[in-house]
Design an enzyme around this catalytic site. Sequence first.
Site, PDB file in Angstrom:
ATOM      1  N   SER A  68     -22.703 -35.133 -36.503  1.00 49.12           N
ATOM      2  CA  SER A  68     -22.974 -33.705 -36.304  1.00 49.12           C
ATOM      3  C   SER A  68     -24.209 -33.492 -35.434  1.00 49.12           C
ATOM      4  CB  SER A  68     -23.178 -33.024 -37.668  1.00 49.12           C
ATOM      5  OG  SER A  68     -21.959 -32.994 -38.367  1.00 49.12           O
ATOM      6  N   ASP A 128     -16.480 -27.329 -25.907  1.00 44.49           N
ATOM      7  CA  ASP A 128     -16.072 -25.915 -25.805  1.00 44.49           C
ATOM      8  C   ASP A 128     -14.613 -25.817 -25.348  1.00 44.49           C
ATOM      9  OD1 ASP A 128     -18.456 -24.854 -26.606  1.00 44.49           O
ATOM     10  OD2 ASP A 128     -19.135 -24.255 -24.606  1.00 44.49           O
ATOM     11  N   GLU A 156     -13.998 -33.340 -33.775  1.00 43.83           N
ATOM     12  CA  GLU A 156     -14.469 -32.457 -32.679  1.00 43.83           C
ATOM     13  C   GLU A 156     -15.472 -31.424 -33.187  1.00 43.83           C
ATOM     14  OE1 GLU A 156     -12.382 -31.634 -29.318  1.00 43.83           O
ATOM     15  OE2 GLU A 156     -10.978 -33.306 -29.526  1.00 43.83           O
TER      16      GLU A 156
HETATM   17  N1  CAA Z   1     -22.524 -25.315 -23.570  1.00 38.70           N
HETATM   18  C1  CAA Z   1     -23.554 -25.598 -22.722  1.00 38.70           C
HETATM   19  N2  CAA Z   1     -24.785 -25.962 -23.166  1.00 38.70           N
HETATM   20  C2  CAA Z   1     -24.956 -26.058 -24.503  1.00 38.70           C
HETATM   21  C3  CAA Z   1     -23.937 -25.772 -25.417  1.00 38.70           C
HETATM   22  C4  CAA Z   1     -22.680 -25.388 -24.905  1.00 38.70           C
HETATM   23  N3  CAA Z   1     -21.655 -25.117 -25.719  1.00 38.70           N
HETATM   24  N4  CAA Z   1     -24.404 -25.946 -26.671  1.00 38.70           N
HETATM   25  C5  CAA Z   1     -25.695 -26.307 -26.537  1.00 38.70           C
HETATM   26  N5  CAA Z   1     -26.026 -26.382 -25.229  1.00 38.70           N
HETATM   27  C6  CAA Z   1     -27.327 -26.670 -24.642  1.00 38.70           C
HETATM   28  C7  CAA Z   1     -28.334 -25.650 -25.168  1.00 38.70           C
HETATM   29  O1  CAA Z   1     -28.325 -24.477 -24.396  1.00 38.70           O
HETATM   30  C8  CAA Z   1     -29.625 -26.403 -25.062  1.00 38.70           C
HETATM   31  O2  CAA Z   1     -30.081 -26.360 -23.741  1.00 38.70           O
HETATM   32  P1  CAA Z   1     -31.629 -26.005 -23.423  1.00 38.70           P
HETATM   33  O3  CAA Z   1     -32.405 -27.050 -24.178  1.00 38.70           O
HETATM   34  O4  CAA Z   1     -31.720 -26.115 -21.945  1.00 38.70           O
HETATM   35  O5  CAA Z   1     -31.851 -24.636 -23.971  1.00 38.70           O
HETATM   36  C9  CAA Z   1     -29.229 -27.846 -25.356  1.00 38.70           C
HETATM   37  O6  CAA Z   1     -27.811 -27.918 -25.094  1.00 38.70           O
HETATM   38  C10 CAA Z   1     -29.489 -28.234 -26.779  1.00 38.70           C
HETATM   39  O7  CAA Z   1     -28.772 -27.339 -27.615  1.00 38.70           O
HETATM   40  P2  CAA Z   1     -29.140 -27.101 -29.126  1.00 38.70           P
HETATM   41  O8  CAA Z   1     -30.621 -26.881 -29.243  1.00 38.70           O
HETATM   42  O9  CAA Z   1     -28.238 -26.062 -29.653  1.00 38.70           O
HETATM   43  O10 CAA Z   1     -28.819 -28.548 -29.759  1.00 38.70           O
HETATM   44  P3  CAA Z   1     -28.781 -29.025 -31.245  1.00 38.70           P
HETATM   45  O11 CAA Z   1     -29.393 -30.354 -31.311  1.00 38.70           O
HETATM   46  O12 CAA Z   1     -29.333 -27.958 -32.146  1.00 38.70           O
HETATM   47  O13 CAA Z   1     -27.208 -29.274 -31.541  1.00 38.70           O
HETATM   48  C11 CAA Z   1     -24.915 -28.752 -32.032  1.00 38.70           C
HETATM   49  C12 CAA Z   1     -26.211 -28.388 -31.306  1.00 38.70           C
HETATM   50  C13 CAA Z   1     -23.997 -27.583 -31.691  1.00 38.70           C
HETATM   51  C14 CAA Z   1     -25.068 -28.855 -33.518  1.00 38.70           C
HETATM   52  C15 CAA Z   1     -24.345 -30.061 -31.443  1.00 38.70           C
HETATM   53  O14 CAA Z   1     -25.142 -31.171 -31.810  1.00 38.70           O
HETATM   54  C16 CAA Z   1     -22.913 -30.333 -31.863  1.00 38.70           C
HETATM   55  O15 CAA Z   1     -21.980 -29.728 -31.320  1.00 38.70           O
HETATM   56  N6  CAA Z   1     -22.706 -31.244 -32.802  1.00 38.70           N
HETATM   57  C17 CAA Z   1     -21.324 -31.679 -33.165  1.00 38.70           C
HETATM   58  C18 CAA Z   1     -20.880 -32.815 -32.290  1.00 38.70           C
HETATM   59  C19 CAA Z   1     -19.385 -32.950 -32.267  1.00 38.70           C
HETATM   60  O16 CAA Z   1     -18.661 -31.979 -32.158  1.00 38.70           O
HETATM   61  N7  CAA Z   1     -18.944 -34.191 -32.329  1.00 38.70           N
HETATM   62  C20 CAA Z   1     -17.528 -34.474 -32.255  1.00 38.70           C
HETATM   63  C21 CAA Z   1     -17.295 -35.652 -31.405  1.00 38.70           C
HETATM   64  S1  CAA Z   1     -15.737 -35.751 -30.715  1.00 38.70           S
HETATM   65  C22 CAA Z   1     -14.664 -36.238 -31.900  1.00 38.70           C
HETATM   66  O17 CAA Z   1     -14.664 -35.839 -33.012  1.00 38.70           O
HETATM   67  C23 CAA Z   1     -13.795 -37.165 -31.369  1.00 38.70           C
HETATM   68  C24 CAA Z   1     -12.543 -37.686 -31.448  1.00 38.70           C
HETATM   69  O18 CAA Z   1     -12.374 -38.830 -31.003  1.00 38.70           O
HETATM   70  C25 CAA Z   1     -11.381 -36.883 -31.827  1.00 38.70           C
END
Ligand code: CAA
Length: 382
Positions: free
Chosen positions: A132, A240, A363
Amino acid sequence: MPDFSLTDDQTSVRDLARKFARTEMAPRAAECDRKSLFPEDIYRKAWELGLMNLNVPTEYGGSGLSLLDQCLIVEELSYGCAGMTTSIIANCLALEPILLGGTPEQKTRFLKPFCASYNLASFGLTEPAGGSDAGALATRATRDGDHYVISGEKCFITNAPNASLFTVFATTDPALRTKGICAFVVPRSTEGVTPGKDEEKMGHRASSTGTVRFDSVRVPVADRLGAEGEGFSIAMRTLDQTRTPIGALANGIAQAAMEHAARYALQRKSFGKPIAEHQAIQIKLANMAQSIHAARLLTWHAAWKIDHGEPATLESSIAKTFASDSAMRVADEAIQVFGGYGYMKEYPVEKLLRDAKLTQIYEGSNEIQRTVIARELLRRYA
Ligand code: CAA
Protein backbone atom coordinates in the site's frame (compact mmCIF):
# COMPACT_ATOMS: atom_id res chain seq x y z
CA MET A 1 -26.90 13.63 -20.94
CA PRO A 2 -24.31 10.95 -21.87
CA ASP A 3 -25.10 8.52 -24.66
CA PHE A 4 -25.17 4.97 -23.29
CA SER A 5 -25.61 3.23 -26.63
CA LEU A 6 -22.64 1.24 -27.93
CA THR A 7 -21.19 1.87 -31.37
CA ASP A 8 -21.11 -0.97 -33.92
CA ASP A 9 -17.38 -1.39 -33.24
CA GLN A 10 -17.98 -1.63 -29.50
CA THR A 11 -20.76 -4.16 -29.97
CA SER A 12 -18.59 -6.29 -32.21
CA VAL A 13 -15.56 -6.23 -29.90
CA ARG A 14 -17.79 -7.02 -26.90
CA ASP A 15 -19.39 -9.90 -28.82
CA LEU A 16 -15.97 -11.24 -29.79
CA ALA A 17 -14.91 -11.24 -26.12
CA ARG A 18 -18.26 -12.75 -25.06
CA LYS A 19 -17.91 -15.62 -27.52
CA PHE A 20 -14.30 -16.27 -26.56
CA ALA A 21 -15.15 -16.20 -22.85
CA ARG A 22 -18.07 -18.58 -23.19
CA THR A 23 -16.60 -21.04 -25.68
CA GLU A 24 -12.91 -21.08 -24.71
CA MET A 25 -12.52 -19.80 -21.16
CA ALA A 26 -15.61 -20.87 -19.22
CA PRO A 27 -15.43 -24.58 -20.15
CA ARG A 28 -11.86 -24.74 -18.75
CA ALA A 29 -12.38 -22.45 -15.75
CA ALA A 30 -13.27 -25.06 -13.12
CA GLU A 31 -10.41 -27.39 -14.00
CA CYS A 32 -7.83 -24.59 -14.11
CA ASP A 33 -9.14 -23.38 -10.75
CA ARG A 34 -9.04 -26.82 -9.17
CA LYS A 35 -5.57 -27.74 -10.46
CA SER A 36 -4.12 -24.23 -10.52
CA LEU A 37 -3.31 -24.60 -14.23
CA PHE A 38 -1.97 -21.74 -16.34
CA PRO A 39 -3.76 -22.23 -19.68
CA GLU A 40 -1.17 -20.77 -21.99
CA ASP A 41 -3.06 -21.93 -25.11
CA ILE A 42 -6.00 -19.73 -24.09
CA TYR A 43 -3.75 -16.73 -23.51
CA ARG A 44 -2.11 -17.29 -26.86
CA LYS A 45 -5.53 -17.42 -28.51
CA ALA A 46 -6.55 -14.21 -26.72
CA TRP A 47 -3.47 -12.55 -28.21
CA GLU A 48 -4.32 -13.91 -31.69
CA LEU A 49 -7.81 -12.42 -31.41
CA GLY A 50 -6.48 -9.01 -30.35
CA LEU A 51 -7.85 -9.41 -26.81
CA MET A 52 -4.53 -9.00 -25.04
CA ASN A 53 -2.57 -5.78 -25.50
CA LEU A 54 -5.77 -3.76 -25.49
CA ASN A 55 -4.32 -0.38 -24.52
CA VAL A 56 -1.33 -0.40 -26.89
CA PRO A 57 -1.90 1.76 -30.01
CA THR A 58 -2.13 -0.15 -33.27
CA GLU A 59 1.02 1.55 -34.59
CA TYR A 60 2.94 -0.44 -31.93
CA GLY A 61 1.07 -3.67 -32.64
CA GLY A 62 -1.64 -3.51 -29.96
CA SER A 63 -5.42 -3.24 -30.25
CA GLY A 64 -5.51 0.52 -29.63
CA LEU A 65 -8.79 0.47 -27.76
CA SER A 66 -10.36 3.13 -25.57
CA LEU A 67 -10.72 2.41 -21.86
CA LEU A 68 -14.48 2.00 -22.27
CA ASP A 69 -13.86 -0.61 -25.00
CA GLN A 70 -11.40 -2.33 -22.67
CA CYS A 71 -13.99 -2.39 -19.88
CA LEU A 72 -16.57 -3.98 -22.19
CA ILE A 73 -14.07 -6.70 -23.09
CA VAL A 74 -12.81 -7.26 -19.55
CA GLU A 75 -16.30 -7.72 -18.11
CA GLU A 76 -17.08 -10.36 -20.75
CA LEU A 77 -13.78 -12.20 -20.24
CA SER A 78 -14.18 -12.16 -16.48
CA TYR A 79 -17.66 -13.63 -16.82
CA GLY A 80 -15.85 -16.62 -18.37
CA CYS A 81 -13.01 -16.78 -15.83
CA ALA A 82 -11.66 -13.98 -13.63
CA GLY A 83 -8.30 -15.68 -13.12
CA MET A 84 -7.61 -16.01 -16.83
CA THR A 85 -8.73 -12.40 -17.28
CA THR A 86 -6.23 -11.24 -14.68
CA SER A 87 -3.39 -12.80 -16.66
CA ILE A 88 -4.72 -11.42 -19.94
CA ILE A 89 -5.06 -7.83 -18.70
CA ALA A 90 -1.82 -7.83 -16.68
CA ASN A 91 -0.18 -6.91 -19.99
CA CYS A 92 -2.17 -3.65 -20.08
CA LEU A 93 -0.99 -2.83 -16.54
CA ALA A 94 2.63 -3.68 -17.31
CA LEU A 95 2.75 -1.84 -20.64
CA GLU A 96 0.90 1.31 -19.54
CA PRO A 97 4.06 2.82 -17.92
CA ILE A 98 5.77 2.57 -21.33
CA LEU A 99 2.81 4.32 -22.96
CA LEU A 100 2.76 7.04 -20.32
CA GLY A 101 6.48 7.54 -19.70
CA GLY A 102 8.23 6.20 -22.79
CA THR A 103 9.68 8.24 -25.64
CA PRO A 104 8.54 7.36 -29.18
CA GLU A 105 11.86 5.54 -29.61
CA GLN A 106 11.30 3.47 -26.41
CA LYS A 107 7.72 2.66 -27.41
CA THR A 108 8.89 1.42 -30.79
CA ARG A 109 11.82 -0.51 -29.33
CA PHE A 110 9.87 -2.24 -26.54
CA LEU A 111 6.26 -2.45 -27.67
CA LYS A 112 6.63 -3.42 -31.32
CA PRO A 113 8.57 -6.67 -30.82
CA PHE A 114 6.60 -7.46 -27.67
CA CYS A 115 3.20 -7.13 -29.34
CA ALA A 116 4.28 -8.81 -32.58
CA SER A 117 4.02 -12.25 -30.99
CA TYR A 118 2.42 -13.79 -27.91
CA ASN A 119 4.22 -12.43 -24.84
CA LEU A 120 3.38 -11.70 -21.23
CA ALA A 121 4.57 -8.72 -19.20
CA SER A 122 4.51 -7.90 -15.49
CA PHE A 123 4.18 -4.69 -13.48
CA GLY A 124 6.81 -4.68 -10.73
CA LEU A 125 5.80 -2.24 -8.02
CA THR A 126 4.77 -4.23 -4.92
CA GLU A 127 7.44 -5.45 -2.50
CA PRO A 128 7.42 -7.84 0.47
CA ALA A 129 7.64 -4.99 2.98
CA GLY A 130 5.50 -2.49 1.12
CA GLY A 131 2.36 -2.79 -0.97
CA SER A 132 0.00 0.00 0.00
CA ASP A 133 2.84 2.41 0.83
CA ALA A 134 4.26 2.33 -2.68
CA GLY A 135 6.46 5.36 -1.97
CA ALA A 136 8.43 3.31 0.56
CA LEU A 137 9.72 0.73 -1.89
CA ALA A 138 13.23 -0.55 -1.16
CA THR A 139 14.47 -1.88 -4.51
CA ARG A 140 17.55 0.20 -5.27
CA ALA A 141 18.66 1.67 -8.58
CA THR A 142 22.27 2.85 -8.35
CA ARG A 143 23.70 4.85 -11.23
CA ASP A 144 26.88 3.44 -12.72
CA GLY A 145 27.94 5.33 -15.85
CA ASP A 146 25.39 4.80 -18.58
CA HIS A 147 23.65 2.05 -16.58
CA TYR A 148 21.69 1.64 -13.37
CA VAL A 149 22.34 -1.37 -11.16
CA ILE A 150 19.04 -2.65 -9.76
CA SER A 151 18.84 -4.83 -6.65
CA GLY A 152 15.77 -5.86 -4.68
CA GLU A 153 12.73 -8.06 -4.68
CA LYS A 154 9.15 -7.65 -5.89
CA CYS A 155 6.26 -9.86 -4.78
CA PHE A 156 2.66 -10.74 -5.71
CA ILE A 157 3.54 -9.94 -9.30
CA THR A 158 0.92 -11.17 -11.77
CA ASN A 159 2.42 -13.31 -14.57
CA ALA A 160 5.95 -13.02 -13.14
CA PRO A 161 6.69 -16.74 -13.57
CA ASN A 162 5.75 -16.49 -17.27
CA ALA A 163 6.61 -12.91 -18.25
CA SER A 164 9.25 -11.97 -20.80
CA LEU A 165 9.23 -8.27 -19.89
CA PHE A 166 9.00 -6.35 -16.60
CA THR A 167 8.29 -2.74 -15.85
CA VAL A 168 10.13 -2.17 -12.60
CA PHE A 169 10.01 0.62 -10.05
CA ALA A 170 13.15 1.26 -7.99
CA THR A 171 14.55 4.10 -5.92
CA THR A 172 17.81 5.95 -6.32
CA ASP A 173 17.48 7.20 -2.72
CA PRO A 174 14.86 5.90 -0.26
CA ALA A 175 15.15 9.14 1.75
CA LEU A 176 13.56 10.95 -1.20
CA ARG A 177 10.50 8.65 -0.95
CA THR A 178 8.20 9.17 -3.93
CA LYS A 179 10.64 11.70 -5.49
CA GLY A 180 13.43 9.11 -5.70
CA ILE A 181 11.53 6.48 -7.66
CA CYS A 182 12.38 5.64 -11.27
CA ALA A 183 10.61 3.36 -13.75
CA PHE A 184 12.55 0.92 -15.93
CA VAL A 185 11.87 -1.64 -18.62
CA VAL A 186 13.72 -4.86 -17.87
CA PRO A 187 13.61 -7.91 -20.15
CA ARG A 188 13.48 -11.20 -18.28
CA SER A 189 16.58 -12.36 -20.15
CA THR A 190 18.71 -9.72 -18.38
CA GLU A 191 21.35 -11.28 -16.14
CA GLY A 192 20.34 -11.21 -12.47
CA VAL A 193 16.56 -11.31 -13.04
CA THR A 194 15.08 -14.33 -11.23
CA PRO A 195 11.33 -14.88 -11.18
CA GLY A 196 10.14 -17.12 -8.34
CA LYS A 197 7.70 -20.00 -8.40
CA ASP A 198 3.98 -19.62 -9.01
CA GLU A 199 2.24 -18.94 -5.66
CA GLU A 200 -0.64 -21.09 -4.43
CA LYS A 201 -3.64 -18.72 -4.26
CA MET A 202 -7.18 -18.70 -2.90
CA GLY A 203 -8.69 -17.53 -6.20
CA HIS A 204 -7.63 -16.43 -9.69
CA ARG A 205 -5.86 -19.77 -9.81
CA ALA A 206 -5.61 -19.81 -13.61
CA SER A 207 -3.34 -16.79 -13.40
CA SER A 208 0.27 -16.97 -12.24
CA THR A 209 1.67 -14.83 -9.44
CA GLY A 210 5.18 -14.74 -8.07
CA THR A 211 8.18 -12.90 -6.78
CA VAL A 212 10.96 -11.47 -8.94
CA ARG A 213 14.46 -10.90 -7.63
CA PHE A 214 16.84 -8.42 -9.12
CA ASP A 215 20.47 -9.15 -8.22
CA SER A 216 22.73 -6.37 -9.46
CA VAL A 217 20.80 -6.18 -12.72
CA ARG A 218 22.43 -3.75 -15.13
CA VAL A 219 19.84 -1.67 -16.96
CA PRO A 220 20.87 0.95 -19.56
CA VAL A 221 19.91 4.53 -18.71
CA ALA A 222 18.20 4.45 -22.12
CA ASP A 223 15.68 1.98 -20.66
CA ARG A 224 14.52 4.32 -17.88
CA LEU A 225 11.01 5.63 -18.51
CA GLY A 226 10.64 9.37 -17.96
CA ALA A 227 13.04 11.49 -15.95
CA GLU A 228 14.88 10.32 -12.85
CA GLY A 229 12.37 10.60 -9.99
CA GLU A 230 9.34 10.47 -12.25
CA GLY A 231 8.64 6.79 -11.60
CA PHE A 232 6.11 7.25 -8.80
CA SER A 233 4.00 9.59 -10.90
CA ILE A 234 4.14 7.08 -13.79
CA ALA A 235 3.02 4.29 -11.44
CA MET A 236 0.13 6.35 -10.05
CA ARG A 237 -1.02 7.51 -13.48
CA THR A 238 -0.85 3.90 -14.67
CA LEU A 239 -3.06 2.77 -11.80
CA ASP A 240 -5.53 5.59 -12.52
CA GLN A 241 -5.99 3.93 -15.92
CA THR A 242 -6.02 0.31 -14.85
CA ARG A 243 -8.18 0.41 -11.70
CA THR A 244 -11.27 1.07 -13.80
CA PRO A 245 -10.96 -2.22 -15.76
CA ILE A 246 -10.59 -3.99 -12.40
CA GLY A 247 -14.08 -2.62 -11.71
CA ALA A 248 -15.18 -4.21 -14.99
CA LEU A 249 -13.52 -7.48 -14.03
CA ALA A 250 -15.44 -7.45 -10.73
CA ASN A 251 -18.66 -6.74 -12.64
CA GLY A 252 -18.08 -9.84 -14.79
CA ILE A 253 -17.77 -11.98 -11.66
CA ALA A 254 -20.93 -10.44 -10.19
CA GLN A 255 -22.90 -10.88 -13.42
CA ALA A 256 -21.96 -14.56 -13.56
CA ALA A 257 -22.92 -15.03 -9.89
CA MET A 258 -26.31 -13.37 -10.37
CA GLU A 259 -27.10 -15.43 -13.47
CA HIS A 260 -26.19 -18.68 -11.74
CA ALA A 261 -28.37 -17.70 -8.77
CA ALA A 262 -31.35 -16.73 -10.96
CA ARG A 263 -31.22 -19.96 -12.99
CA TYR A 264 -30.88 -22.07 -9.86
CA ALA A 265 -33.75 -20.23 -8.16
CA LEU A 266 -36.04 -20.96 -11.10
CA GLN A 267 -35.42 -24.70 -11.03
CA ARG A 268 -34.92 -25.44 -7.31
CA LYS A 269 -38.18 -26.06 -5.47
CA SER A 270 -39.08 -25.67 -1.80
CA PHE A 271 -42.47 -25.53 -0.09
CA GLY A 272 -44.04 -26.72 -3.34
CA LYS A 273 -42.75 -24.01 -5.68
CA PRO A 274 -39.52 -22.73 -7.28
CA ILE A 275 -37.54 -20.76 -4.70
CA ALA A 276 -37.58 -17.85 -7.20
CA GLU A 277 -41.20 -17.37 -6.14
CA HIS A 278 -40.23 -16.77 -2.51
CA GLN A 279 -39.89 -13.10 -1.71
CA ALA A 280 -36.74 -13.70 0.35
CA ILE A 281 -34.99 -14.95 -2.80
CA GLN A 282 -36.48 -12.25 -5.02
CA ILE A 283 -35.10 -9.58 -2.70
CA LYS A 284 -31.64 -11.11 -2.97
CA LEU A 285 -31.82 -11.20 -6.78
CA ALA A 286 -33.12 -7.63 -6.92
CA ASN A 287 -30.29 -6.42 -4.67
CA MET A 288 -27.77 -8.20 -6.88
CA ALA A 289 -29.19 -6.63 -10.04
CA GLN A 290 -29.17 -3.13 -8.50
CA SER A 291 -25.63 -3.48 -7.29
CA ILE A 292 -24.32 -4.73 -10.64
CA HIS A 293 -26.14 -2.00 -12.55
CA ALA A 294 -24.72 0.75 -10.33
CA ALA A 295 -21.20 -0.73 -10.46
CA ARG A 296 -21.33 -0.99 -14.25
CA LEU A 297 -22.44 2.62 -14.65
CA LEU A 298 -19.68 3.84 -12.31
CA THR A 299 -17.14 1.81 -14.28
CA TRP A 300 -18.31 3.10 -17.64
CA HIS A 301 -18.37 6.66 -16.34
CA ALA A 302 -14.78 6.49 -15.03
CA ALA A 303 -13.66 4.97 -18.35
CA TRP A 304 -15.54 7.61 -20.30
CA LYS A 305 -13.87 10.42 -18.32
CA ILE A 306 -10.40 8.96 -18.90
CA ASP A 307 -11.16 8.50 -22.61
CA HIS A 308 -12.10 12.18 -22.75
CA GLY A 309 -8.79 13.19 -21.20
CA GLU A 310 -10.39 14.36 -17.96
CA PRO A 311 -8.77 13.75 -14.57
CA ALA A 312 -10.45 10.69 -13.08
CA THR A 313 -8.39 9.59 -10.08
CA LEU A 314 -11.52 9.90 -7.92
CA GLU A 315 -13.87 8.16 -10.34
CA SER A 316 -11.41 5.37 -11.07
CA SER A 317 -11.01 4.59 -7.36
CA ILE A 318 -14.78 4.84 -6.78
CA ALA A 319 -15.48 2.44 -9.66
CA LYS A 320 -12.88 -0.09 -8.50
CA THR A 321 -13.99 0.03 -4.87
CA PHE A 322 -17.72 -0.04 -5.48
CA ALA A 323 -17.56 -2.77 -8.11
CA SER A 324 -15.26 -5.04 -6.09
CA ASP A 325 -17.32 -4.65 -2.90
CA SER A 326 -20.41 -5.30 -5.01
CA ALA A 327 -18.88 -8.46 -6.52
CA MET A 328 -18.16 -9.78 -3.02
CA ARG A 329 -21.73 -9.10 -1.87
CA VAL A 330 -23.28 -10.56 -5.01
CA ALA A 331 -21.15 -13.71 -4.95
CA ASP A 332 -21.90 -14.15 -1.24
CA GLU A 333 -25.64 -13.84 -1.84
CA ALA A 334 -25.46 -16.18 -4.84
CA ILE A 335 -23.98 -18.85 -2.55
CA GLN A 336 -26.82 -18.18 -0.09
CA VAL A 337 -29.40 -18.73 -2.84
CA PHE A 338 -27.76 -22.08 -3.63
CA GLY A 339 -27.71 -22.96 0.10
CA GLY A 340 -25.56 -26.00 0.92
CA TYR A 341 -24.94 -26.68 -2.76
CA GLY A 342 -23.39 -23.22 -3.11
CA TYR A 343 -20.72 -24.19 -0.60
CA MET A 344 -19.73 -27.24 -2.63
CA LYS A 345 -16.93 -27.10 -5.20
CA GLU A 346 -19.14 -29.02 -7.61
CA TYR A 347 -21.16 -25.82 -8.15
CA PRO A 348 -19.67 -22.68 -9.72
CA VAL A 349 -20.52 -19.99 -7.18
CA GLU A 350 -17.94 -20.65 -4.44
CA LYS A 351 -15.17 -19.99 -7.01
CA LEU A 352 -16.77 -16.65 -7.78
CA LEU A 353 -16.56 -15.58 -4.14
CA ARG A 354 -12.87 -16.56 -3.99
CA ASP A 355 -12.24 -14.68 -7.25
CA ALA A 356 -14.19 -11.61 -6.10
CA LYS A 357 -12.03 -11.31 -2.97
CA LEU A 358 -8.89 -10.41 -4.89
CA THR A 359 -10.59 -7.49 -6.60
CA GLN A 360 -10.83 -5.80 -3.18
CA ILE A 361 -7.09 -6.22 -2.70
CA TYR A 362 -5.05 -5.90 -5.89
CA GLU A 363 -4.24 -2.73 -7.85
CA GLY A 364 -4.51 -0.91 -4.53
CA SER A 365 -6.57 -2.28 -1.64
CA ASN A 366 -10.03 -0.83 -1.15
CA GLU A 367 -8.73 0.86 2.00
CA ILE A 368 -6.16 2.69 -0.15
CA GLN A 369 -8.87 3.50 -2.70
CA ARG A 370 -10.92 5.12 0.07
CA THR A 371 -7.84 7.11 1.11
CA VAL A 372 -7.48 8.29 -2.49
CA ILE A 373 -11.20 9.13 -2.73
CA ALA A 374 -11.18 11.05 0.57
CA ARG A 375 -8.03 12.99 -0.40
CA GLU A 376 -9.51 13.97 -3.76
CA LEU A 377 -12.74 15.00 -2.08
CA LEU A 378 -11.13 17.02 0.69
CA ARG A 379 -8.87 18.78 -1.81
CA ARG A 380 -11.99 20.10 -3.52
CA TYR A 381 -13.33 21.61 -0.31
CA ALA A 382 -10.06 22.87 1.20
N1 CAA B 1 -1.54 10.83 -10.63
C1 CAA B 1 -0.44 11.62 -10.73
N2 CAA B 1 0.34 11.93 -9.67
C2 CAA B 1 -0.01 11.40 -8.47
C3 CAA B 1 -1.13 10.58 -8.31
C4 CAA B 1 -1.92 10.30 -9.45
N3 CAA B 1 -3.00 9.52 -9.37
N4 CAA B 1 -1.23 10.21 -7.02
C5 CAA B 1 -0.20 10.80 -6.39
N5 CAA B 1 0.54 11.51 -7.27
C6 CAA B 1 1.70 12.35 -7.00
C7 CAA B 1 1.30 13.42 -5.99
O1 CAA B 1 0.73 14.54 -6.62
C8 CAA B 1 2.62 13.73 -5.33
O2 CAA B 1 3.35 14.60 -6.15
P1 CAA B 1 4.06 15.91 -5.52
O3 CAA B 1 4.97 15.35 -4.46
O4 CAA B 1 4.76 16.52 -6.68
O5 CAA B 1 2.96 16.73 -4.94
C9 CAA B 1 3.35 12.40 -5.33
O6 CAA B 1 2.72 11.61 -6.36
C10 CAA B 1 3.23 11.68 -4.02
O7 CAA B 1 1.85 11.50 -3.74
P2 CAA B 1 1.30 11.23 -2.29
O8 CAA B 1 1.91 12.22 -1.34
O9 CAA B 1 -0.17 11.17 -2.37
O10 CAA B 1 1.95 9.80 -1.97
P3 CAA B 1 1.71 8.82 -0.77
O11 CAA B 1 3.00 8.26 -0.37
O12 CAA B 1 0.88 9.48 0.29
O13 CAA B 1 0.90 7.57 -1.44
C11 CAA B 1 -0.94 6.34 -2.35
C12 CAA B 1 -0.21 7.67 -2.20
C13 CAA B 1 -2.18 6.72 -3.15
C14 CAA B 1 -1.35 5.72 -1.05
C15 CAA B 1 -0.06 5.36 -3.17
O14 CAA B 1 1.06 4.94 -2.42
C16 CAA B 1 -0.81 4.14 -3.65
O15 CAA B 1 -1.57 4.21 -4.63
N6 CAA B 1 -0.62 3.00 -3.01
C17 CAA B 1 -1.20 1.71 -3.51
C18 CAA B 1 -0.27 1.06 -4.48
C19 CAA B 1 -0.99 0.07 -5.36
O16 CAA B 1 -2.07 0.34 -5.86
N7 CAA B 1 -0.34 -1.06 -5.57
C20 CAA B 1 -0.89 -2.07 -6.45
C21 CAA B 1 0.18 -2.64 -7.28
S1 CAA B 1 -0.34 -3.35 -8.74
C22 CAA B 1 -1.03 -4.83 -8.40
O17 CAA B 1 -1.76 -5.04 -7.48
C23 CAA B 1 -0.63 -5.75 -9.33
C24 CAA B 1 -0.97 -6.89 -9.99
O18 CAA B 1 -0.04 -7.57 -10.46
C25 CAA B 1 -2.35 -7.21 -10.35
